[in-house]
Scaffold this motif. Structure first.
Motif, PDB file in Angstrom:
ATOM      1  N   ASP A 152       0.841  -1.187   0.000  1.00 22.74           N
ATOM      2  CA  ASP A 152       0.000   0.000   0.000  1.00 22.74           C
ATOM      3  C   ASP A 152       0.879   1.241   0.000  1.00 22.74           C
ATOM      4  O   ASP A 152       1.401   1.656   1.039  1.00 22.74           O
ATOM      5  CB  ASP A 152      -0.909  -0.022   1.238  1.00 22.74           C
ATOM      6  N   LEU A 153       1.023   1.826  -1.161  1.00 30.02           N
ATOM      7  CA  LEU A 153       1.928   2.968  -1.255  1.00 30.02           C
ATOM      8  C   LEU A 153       1.401   4.191  -0.522  1.00 30.02           C
ATOM      9  O   LEU A 153       2.176   5.064  -0.122  1.00 30.02           O
ATOM     10  CB  LEU A 153       2.172   3.316  -2.725  1.00 30.02           C
ATOM     11  N   SER A 154       0.096   4.247  -0.336  1.00 31.12           N
ATOM     12  CA  SER A 154      -0.448   5.440   0.328  1.00 31.12           C
ATOM     13  C   SER A 154      -0.046   5.485   1.795  1.00 31.12           C
ATOM     14  O   SER A 154      -0.146   6.516   2.439  1.00 31.12           O
ATOM     15  CB  SER A 154      -1.968   5.477   0.191  1.00 31.12           C
ATOM     16  N   SER A 155       0.429   4.363   2.330  1.00 32.07           N
ATOM     17  CA  SER A 155       0.861   4.417   3.722  1.00 32.07           C
ATOM     18  C   SER A 155       2.369   4.581   3.831  1.00 32.07           C
ATOM     19  O   SER A 155       2.956   4.392   4.890  1.00 32.07           O
ATOM     20  CB  SER A 155       0.407   3.149   4.451  1.00 32.07           C
ATOM     21  N   HIS A 156       2.980   4.927   2.726  1.00 33.36           N
ATOM     22  CA  HIS A 156       4.423   5.194   2.752  1.00 33.36           C
ATOM     23  C   HIS A 156       4.689   6.621   2.335  1.00 33.36           C
ATOM     24  O   HIS A 156       3.943   7.189   1.554  1.00 33.36           O
ATOM     25  CB  HIS A 156       5.153   4.264   1.771  1.00 33.36           C
TER      26      HIS A 156
END
Lengths: 253, 586
Positions: A152-156
């Motif tokens: 999940d890139l949105s949490s990076h």
């Protein structure tokens, strides 16, 4: 025909909850309403009072498929024999005809693939909810590990965070794959993904299909264009990646 | 007098008892028989995965080698069950993985199987031999790779009509060179092309391969190579049948087909061009099963093909066959047992009008062994059904789908009540029935009166009132699965026949007139049932008790309410404080 319970004894049913008036009317004249006038008092009665012979009640709630069907189930003032005239075919209905989706459109010569691509809309035309709510999940595969994962890139927020996640995801799997080779080997952390110093390097495929090294562009640009991630052997970089070229080599042990 | 046989003797005797129905009977005799039977049962069938917990099954059958599970209700096939409803394979795989690593076979139908699940199977069961997934979803080709790479004794890998997230064809390349045990491989529902050279190598090192079903992406050219490597095939599903081949390639392919001396079953044939149909002629005389339901072949070519299939027992075809084509079937395929005719058009008005009820009548006259029928047709007549019933009292499965809802007998404009009456009266062993067309309550009175062996019944857009449901629930003694949509019955019949529901596997009702109040009442009074209300609009919980529910799925269970219900499924256990005291009682 008076005895409506087949096995002669009254099986534990909910008969006692059905008022007497209703029950008696079961096997009388077909045309007679099963719902006698007493029914108006009943809470379970469906639809407005004063219906005639057909006890297909109600205006169903609008979302029901019955509303698409128009007037099918509205009470008819005619007898059963002419009900055929009252029925009209509904418009397109979910799940009708009862044919699996991949069987549709075969004869039209369409190139629609057989069923293994979930359409974006279900049959009602409503857009299906995306499989994951929120989050920006991209698939990530690693050399030597058959199963991909999703990240999940949105949490990076940064490449370092991403690198850390990759290590977490694959470290265990990688050493499991290596079990057969060197027994007792400890799990090695996966490092150097971004700087070319480690055994593995993180790469990605962007929205134009190009293969790129991760880390070269600002983070937000990367997130906007990334479609898939791949962890490859650093030694394979020059042959595996060619900017602007979409050749993909199969890597296998 | 103690006449108990020693358990070793019992075990030996039970080893001859194959069918699970018999085994179930055996286990009811007495405690020692129950014990011996449960310890020796190898193949376990759980036809509703929510009827019992994985732990309970695992405990009872420690010798289990093969597990068959079914998840979602049948109407899920037609998109009537929302995503996320349930049917997860994970809890089962987890439970078996821990305690019973000797599991060899898993057969799942209408279940959600994830990649994690597949990985777990690959990791847990060292002797794993067979994975058969029918109408499953939730996994990707990566999961297949996990199975391929790890299951070194794999015999069967079959994906039948699954919805798979297709990430490419690499998965097939993960079968190790050491795998030589493959007997059956079916990847017909996948999109992506697999690497042909890897497929060829796999086939050539699989001397026991009997069944190979390719996906559409495998070209005609590639097919030839594969057939030459596997002339022992008994079942073949081709890929696309439409590349342009030169003369030499065509004759080589023809030769390859003629070498398939054992072939009994043929399917696939996507996009088949008429000029390639003759390639199949050499295998026709041996075929017992032919699936042409993806082949957009016109009637004359179908006739040419089918007239050569004298041993055919099972035929699936599209309505492109027309009445004339079915005449050819009638005259050539005397061994026919099962006929399925699918619609070629997506909508009612695209139905092929050159296929009518007459086609089925003709086949029913000429094929004495015909026992299973699925027939999609624009319209039908009572007279036709009467004739079919008279011709074929041996029918076990009769599923008629008149495409247009409420369509009457197109000659007399009458409801189709009399036609279905003839069917249930004459076909005394009828086990499965699907009705359609214009039907009044009378039709269901007939079904209730005569359908004594009926186990599964599917109904849509039919009936007039509660009587309809009442006739069925009170009359059909063997009823096991009932699925109904868009029929105007309400609470009364359901509540009056509540006890019946415990004798059935499941009941599905959607877009009928059952109220929320009735569901609550039923749930309260029948604790051995799970009464699940599917309510995507979230109307029922906030609305009055008299409001009708969208969809209900009721099934008997020993497991209590399930723990994986999504938020759009309501059961009484979600609000136990809601009583029914405020409803009128007595």
């Amino acid at each position: 025909m008076e005895d409506y319970s087949r096995n002669g004894e009254i099986s534990p049913q909910l008969l006692h909850l059905i008022p007497q008036g209703r029950r008696r009317n079961w096997f009388q004249n077909d045309q007679a309403s099963v719902y006698s006038t007493e029914d108006k008092k009943l809470e379970l009665k469906l639809g407005p009072p004063g219906e005639e012979d057909q006890h297909i009640k109600k205006e169903p709630k609008d979302k029901s498929i019955l509303s698409l069907a128009g007037n099918h189930f509205s009470p008819s003032s005619t007898t059963n024999k002419t009900t055929s005239q009252k029925r009209t075919a509904p418009g397109p209905v979910v799940g009708w005809p009862p044919v699996r989706s991949f069987r549709k459109n075969l004869a039209n010569g369409s190139s629609s693939k057989l069923g293994n691509q979930k359409s974006d809309e279900d049959d009602n035309g409503r857009a299906k909810e995306p499989k994951r709510q929120g989050g920006m999940f991209v698939k990530i595969n690693m050399y030597g590990v058959p199963i991909g994962r999703k990240v999940d890139l949105s949490s990076h927020n940064s490449y370092d965070q991403l690198s850390f996640t990759v290590d977490k995801l694959f470290r265990g799997l990688l050493s499991a794959q290596r079990e057969s080779l060197s027994f007792g080997e400890e799990e090695k952390p996966i490092t150097g993904l971004l700087d070319g110093n480690g055994e593995y390097t993180l790469t990605y495929e962007d929205n134009e299909g190009d293969k790129m090294l991760v880390g070269d562009v600002p983070w937000h640009m990367f997130v906007a264009s990334v479609k898939r991630l791949r962890v490859i052997k650093t030694s394979e970089i020059s042959s595996a990646l060619t900017y602007g070229n979409c050749k993909q080599k199969k890597m296998r042990s | 007098m103690d006449l108990r046989l020693p358990s070793k003797v019992l075990e030996h005797i039970f080893s001859f008892v194959d069918s699970n129905e018999d085994r179930n009977s055996v286990s009811l005799v007495c405690k020692s028989w129950f014990e011996t039977e449960r310890l020796t049962r190898k193949r376990v069938f759980v036809r509703n995965c929510y009827a019992v917990t994985p732990a309970a099954v695992a405990r009872r059958f420690p010798g289990m080698r093969s597990l068959t599970l079914k998840g979602k209700p049948h109407f899920a096939d037609y998109n009537l069950v929302p995503d996320g409803w349930g049917g997860y394979a994970w809890p089962w795989v987890e439970a078996m993985g821990e305690k019973y690593p000797a599991l060899e076979e898993l057969r799942l139908k209408r279940m959600v199987v994830t990649d994690e699940c597949l990985e777990k199977i690959a990791a847990s069961f060292k002797e794993f031999k067979a994975l058969v997934l029918t109408s499953c979803e939730g996994f990707s080709t990566d999961g297949l790779a996990a199975i391929a790479v790890a299951c070194s004794n794999l015999r069967e890998l079959e994906l039948r009509e699954c919805i798979v997230e297709d990430l490419g064809g690499d998965w097939l390349s993960y079968f190790p060179e050491t795998l030589t045990s493959l007997v059956s491989l079916d990847f017909s529902c996948l999109d992506s092309a697999v690497k042909l050279s890897d497929l060829e190598r796999l086939v050539s090192r699989s001397p026991h391969l009997k069944s190979l079903k390719l996906n559409r992406a495998v070209s005609l050219d590639a097919l030839g190579n594969l057939l030459r490597l596997a002339p022992q095939l008994v079942e073949l599903g081709t890929g696309s049948f439409s590349d342009k081949l030169n003369q030499e390639a065509v004759s080589k392919l023809s030769q390859a087909f003629s070498e398939l001396k054992e072939l009994k079953s043929l399917s696939g044939l996507w996009d088949v061009l008429p000029e390639y149909i003759p390639l199949l002629y050499s295998v026709c005389p041996g075929l017992t099963s032919l699936n042409l339901s993806y082949a957009t072949v016109q009637m004359p070519d179908l006739v040419e093909l089918l007239s050569r299939c004298s041993k055919l027992e099972k035929l699936w075809v599209m309505d492109l066959i027309e009445d004339k084509g079915l005449e050819a079937v009638a005259s050539s395929c005397k061994e026919l047992r099962e006929l399925r005719v699918f619609p070629s058009g997506a909508d009612v008005d695209e139905t092929n009008v050159a296929m009518t009820e007459q086609g089925l009548v003709t086949v029913s006259e000429a094929c004495p062994n015909l026992e299973s029928v699925l027939y999609f047709c624009a319209q039908f007549t009572n007279a036709a059904m009467v004739t079919i019933a008279k011709n074929r009292p041996n029918l076990k499965c009769f599923r008629l789908c008149v495409m247009e809802p409420f369509a009457p007998d197109h000659k007399t404009q009458q409801p189709l009540d009399e036609g279905f009456k003839a069917i249930v009266e004459s076909c005394k062993d009828l086990q499965r029935l699907s009705v359609s067309g214009l039907l009044t309550d009378k039709a269901f009175e007939y079904i209730g009166t005569h359908g004594k062996k009926l186990r599964m019944l599917s109904i849509a857009f039919a009936g007039d009132s509660d009587l309809m449901l009442h006739h069925l629930l009170s009359g059909c003694e063997s009823l096991n699965k009932l699925e109904i949509r868009d029929c105007p019955f309400g609470d009364t019949a359901l509540l009056e026949n509540a006890a019946k529901l415990e004798t059935m596997r499941s009941l599905w009702m959607s877009s009928c007139c059952v109220s929320f109040g009735a569901c609550k009442l039923l749930s309260q009074k029948m604790p051995k049932l799970n009464v699940e209300v599917i309510d995507e609009q979230h109307l029922t919980e906030t609305g009055p008790d008299s409001s009708p529910v969208e969809k209900i799925y009721i099934y008997r269970t020993l497991a209590g309410p399930r723990v994986d219900m999504p938020e759009f499924v309501w059961t009484i256990h979600k609000n136990p404080e809601i009583g029914v005291s405020h409803l009128a009682i007595e």
